[in-house]
Design a protein around this motif. Sequence first.
Motif, PDB file in Angstrom:
ATOM      1  N   LEU A 319       0.135 -62.843  18.704  1.00 31.86           N
ATOM      2  CA  LEU A 319      -0.390 -61.767  17.864  1.00 31.86           C
ATOM      3  C   LEU A 319      -1.829 -62.013  17.424  1.00 31.86           C
ATOM      4  O   LEU A 319      -2.489 -61.092  16.934  1.00 31.86           O
ATOM      5  N   SER A 320      -2.320 -63.236  17.587  1.00 31.38           N
ATOM      6  CA  SER A 320      -3.691 -63.540  17.182  1.00 31.38           C
ATOM      7  C   SER A 320      -4.241 -64.648  18.069  1.00 31.38           C
ATOM      8  O   SER A 320      -3.512 -65.572  18.442  1.00 31.38           O
ATOM      9  N   LYS A 346     -13.631 -50.382  17.864  1.00 28.52           N
ATOM     10  CA  LYS A 346     -12.612 -50.460  18.912  1.00 28.52           C
ATOM     11  C   LYS A 346     -11.891 -51.810  18.964  1.00 28.52           C
ATOM     12  O   LYS A 346     -11.358 -52.202  19.999  1.00 28.52           O
ATOM     13  N   GLY A 347     -11.921 -52.516  17.856  1.00 30.44           N
ATOM     14  CA  GLY A 347     -11.231 -53.797  17.763  1.00 30.44           C
ATOM     15  C   GLY A 347     -11.094 -54.191  16.312  1.00 30.44           C
ATOM     16  O   GLY A 347     -11.135 -53.342  15.410  1.00 30.44           O
ATOM     17  N   VAL A 348     -10.932 -55.481  16.060  1.00 32.48           N
ATOM     18  CA  VAL A 348     -10.828 -55.982  14.687  1.00 32.48           C
ATOM     19  C   VAL A 348     -11.762 -57.177  14.527  1.00 32.48           C
ATOM     20  O   VAL A 348     -12.055 -57.895  15.486  1.00 32.48           O
ATOM     21  N   ASP A 349     -12.240 -57.373  13.290  1.00 30.80           N
ATOM     22  CA  ASP A 349     -13.086 -58.514  12.939  1.00 30.80           C
ATOM     23  C   ASP A 349     -12.284 -59.468  12.072  1.00 30.80           C
ATOM     24  O   ASP A 349     -11.624 -59.057  11.109  1.00 30.80           O
ATOM     25  N   PRO A 423     -20.449 -65.331  10.414  1.00 29.77           N
ATOM     26  CA  PRO A 423     -19.526 -65.941  11.386  1.00 29.77           C
ATOM     27  C   PRO A 423     -18.197 -65.185  11.436  1.00 29.77           C
ATOM     28  O   PRO A 423     -17.526 -65.014  10.413  1.00 29.77           O
ATOM     29  N   HIS A 424     -17.811 -64.739  12.614  1.00 33.18           N
ATOM     30  CA  HIS A 424     -16.536 -64.041  12.769  1.00 33.18           C
ATOM     31  C   HIS A 424     -16.208 -63.890  14.252  1.00 33.18           C
ATOM     32  O   HIS A 424     -17.025 -64.189  15.130  1.00 33.18           O
ATOM     33  N   LEU A 425     -14.994 -63.429  14.509  1.00 35.78           N
ATOM     34  CA  LEU A 425     -14.557 -63.113  15.874  1.00 35.78           C
ATOM     35  C   LEU A 425     -14.257 -61.623  15.962  1.00 35.78           C
ATOM     36  O   LEU A 425     -13.534 -61.073  15.126  1.00 35.78           O
ATOM     37  N   TYR A 426     -14.840 -60.978  16.975  1.00 30.87           N
ATOM     38  CA  TYR A 426     -14.522 -59.581  17.277  1.00 30.87           C
ATOM     39  C   TYR A 426     -13.545 -59.589  18.439  1.00 30.87           C
ATOM     40  O   TYR A 426     -13.866 -60.049  19.540  1.00 30.87           O
ATOM     41  N   PHE A 427     -12.334 -59.087  18.208  1.00 31.57           N
ATOM     42  CA  PHE A 427     -11.260 -59.147  19.199  1.00 31.57           C
ATOM     43  C   PHE A 427     -10.837 -57.740  19.599  1.00 31.57           C
ATOM     44  O   PHE A 427     -10.619 -56.871  18.753  1.00 31.57           O
ATOM     45  N   GLN A 428     -10.743 -57.519  20.921  1.00 36.17           N
ATOM     46  CA  GLN A 428     -10.316 -56.228  21.448  1.00 36.17           C
ATOM     47  C   GLN A 428      -9.146 -56.404  22.402  1.00 36.17           C
ATOM     48  O   GLN A 428      -9.045 -57.409  23.120  1.00 36.17           O
ATOM     49  N   PHE A 429      -8.266 -55.388  22.423  1.00 36.60           N
ATOM     50  CA  PHE A 429      -7.079 -55.383  23.283  1.00 36.60           C
ATOM     51  C   PHE A 429      -7.041 -54.051  24.036  1.00 36.60           C
ATOM     52  O   PHE A 429      -7.147 -52.975  23.428  1.00 36.60           O
ATOM     53  N   VAL A 436      -6.807 -50.325  22.303  1.00 34.59           N
ATOM     54  CA  VAL A 436      -5.779 -49.969  21.333  1.00 34.59           C
ATOM     55  C   VAL A 436      -5.883 -50.946  20.160  1.00 34.59           C
ATOM     56  O   VAL A 436      -6.574 -51.967  20.236  1.00 34.59           O
ATOM     57  N   ASN A 437      -5.192 -50.638  19.083  1.00 28.53           N
ATOM     58  CA  ASN A 437      -5.254 -51.459  17.884  1.00 28.53           C
ATOM     59  C   ASN A 437      -4.651 -52.840  18.162  1.00 28.53           C
ATOM     60  O   ASN A 437      -3.462 -52.959  18.467  1.00 28.53           O
ATOM     61  N   PRO A 438      -5.445 -53.913  18.057  1.00 28.20           N
ATOM     62  CA  PRO A 438      -4.900 -55.252  18.322  1.00 28.20           C
ATOM     63  C   PRO A 438      -3.774 -55.649  17.369  1.00 28.20           C
ATOM     64  O   PRO A 438      -3.000 -56.544  17.681  1.00 28.20           O
ATOM     65  N   LEU A 439      -3.685 -54.998  16.203  1.00 28.44           N
ATOM     66  CA  LEU A 439      -2.619 -55.319  15.269  1.00 28.44           C
ATOM     67  C   LEU A 439      -1.271 -54.760  15.715  1.00 28.44           C
ATOM     68  O   LEU A 439      -0.241 -55.062  15.104  1.00 28.44           O
ATOM     69  N   ASP A 440      -1.274 -53.960  16.786  1.00 26.62           N
ATOM     70  CA  ASP A 440      -0.026 -53.414  17.322  1.00 26.62           C
ATOM     71  C   ASP A 440       0.424 -54.137  18.585  1.00 26.62           C
ATOM     72  O   ASP A 440       1.193 -53.594  19.383  1.00 26.62           O
ATOM     73  N   LEU A 441      -0.047 -55.360  18.766  1.00 22.38           N
ATOM     74  CA  LEU A 441       0.276 -56.117  19.970  1.00 22.38           C
ATOM     75  C   LEU A 441       1.783 -56.273  20.184  1.00 22.38           C
ATOM     76  O   LEU A 441       2.262 -56.269  21.319  1.00 22.38           O
ATOM     77  N   ALA A 442       2.534 -56.408  19.095  1.00 23.24           N
ATOM     78  CA  ALA A 442       3.974 -56.662  19.228  1.00 23.24           C
ATOM     79  C   ALA A 442       4.680 -55.550  19.986  1.00 23.24           C
ATOM     80  O   ALA A 442       5.695 -55.785  20.647  1.00 23.24           O
ATOM     81  N   HIS A 443       4.148 -54.337  19.912  1.00 23.88           N
ATOM     82  CA  HIS A 443       4.777 -53.209  20.609  1.00 23.88           C
ATOM     83  C   HIS A 443       4.658 -53.321  22.131  1.00 23.88           C
ATOM     84  O   HIS A 443       5.427 -52.694  22.863  1.00 23.88           O
TER      85      HIS A 443
END
Length: 493
Positions: A319-320, A346-349, A423-429, A436-443
Amino acid sequence: MNFFVKTSTRLHASTVTLRASVERHPGRVAASVGAVLLLTSATAFGLAEYGPQPQLPATTTLDIPVSMDLAPQARALDDQPQLVYTTAHVRAADSVDTLLQRLQITDPQQLRLLSKDADLHGLLRSPGHVVTARVNSLGELVELQARLPQTGMASASHGKDAGLSQTESAKGRPDAKPPAAVEWRLLTLRAQPGGGFARTISRETAQAQLRMVSGVVHSTLFAAADAAGMPDTVTTQLVNLFAGVVNFRRDLRPGDRFTVVYRVYEANGQVLRVGRILSAQFTNRGTTHSAVWFDPRGHAQAAGYYSPSGSSLARAFLLSPLPYDRLTSGYGWRISPIFHKPEFHKGVDWAIPVGTPVRTIADGRVVYAGWGTGYGKYVKVVHPGGFATIYSHLSKFEVHVGEQVKQGEVVALSGNTGWSTGPHLYFQFFVNGTPVNPLDLAHYSPKGTSVPAALRSEFIAQTATSAQLLALVPGAEMASASQEPRSTMPSRG
């Protein structure tokens, strides 16, 4: 004159009255006088000592002159250097000089000599290692001891820098069989009378031990884990272990509980390495999820975490990509912190210190590792089934284009490159090319396979002890925390 006349008259009257009383009651007066004489005699008898009395010796006074000048004794004590015992943990930002100064070593000549020591420089690559020293009151090192890092092996300590040993981790992926014991090297430096140091390196053996902890969540999982004394790497394993059934960012509630049995390697009371979780339970919103580690002999492909009934807990996606994080910007519309106008994110920080390991969330192939406008340094990995992930604003690459990577493998270190305000990570899925929303990976993460029927009896026999150990952990109510002890990360867009 009148006073003397009156007094004489009164005395005469009293004498006449007394004489008349004696004449009227002679028996009573005689009895009274006899009683008084008897009591006086008894008192005298009680106070009198019987027999001759001993003669006490003559008093003798002896005068002995005593010197009270303590100054010479005090100076003699001051001239003797006093030893102190000091301990320090290696920090990520340490130099050899700063490490030695925290050990109270201040002698300039020794500092110059030790600052060139190759073994001490090697210690700096392993934050969390413990260094002990004996130092005299002049700031001179008498003896120093430190555990030297093993080549290719991760450090293990109680805190953030604890990690899986190389035998339990392949580039961050715990999939190898751990040993019953590990070797480590102990460095000893002793000061010599003529200057310099005598060096010895001895080999010691650390045995595998089991640790059992439990905790109650009041604010965050990491706060409760810290209060329970559980290393961060074990907490991260716990999150990854139950990531398919618990969303630790949105579903965590005060009162959630965890119980964990994990492996450590210990020698002389010091934890040298932290291993994998062997069994665990997590209660979220009243529902308890359990897991046990199964490693069948000769069937490495079946090794993994399962429920006590044998159902696999493995998921296609983590999930992360980070061991821990703080979400600062979600998926969707926002005001750009760079251009200060609306944009679709289009992702999360995730706020994270520079240099934090970034892991791929699934098996795949690296198709890009380089620079991109806005992204800074970034890595793109494509995964089976039409999925892809991008990891941006990195500081260092750990993979190259065309390389096959496994789930949990470190592909880069986080940074602050490109269009970034901190300092951060920009993550896209991506699913079939669409973000799509990376926080919905479990689906999108299918379940793994259960224990094969041919290994069912071995599974029951091997996991019985690990499952039973969970019941031995005392109540979790005492291991809890109400505040997050970690420092917060700088905010940014």
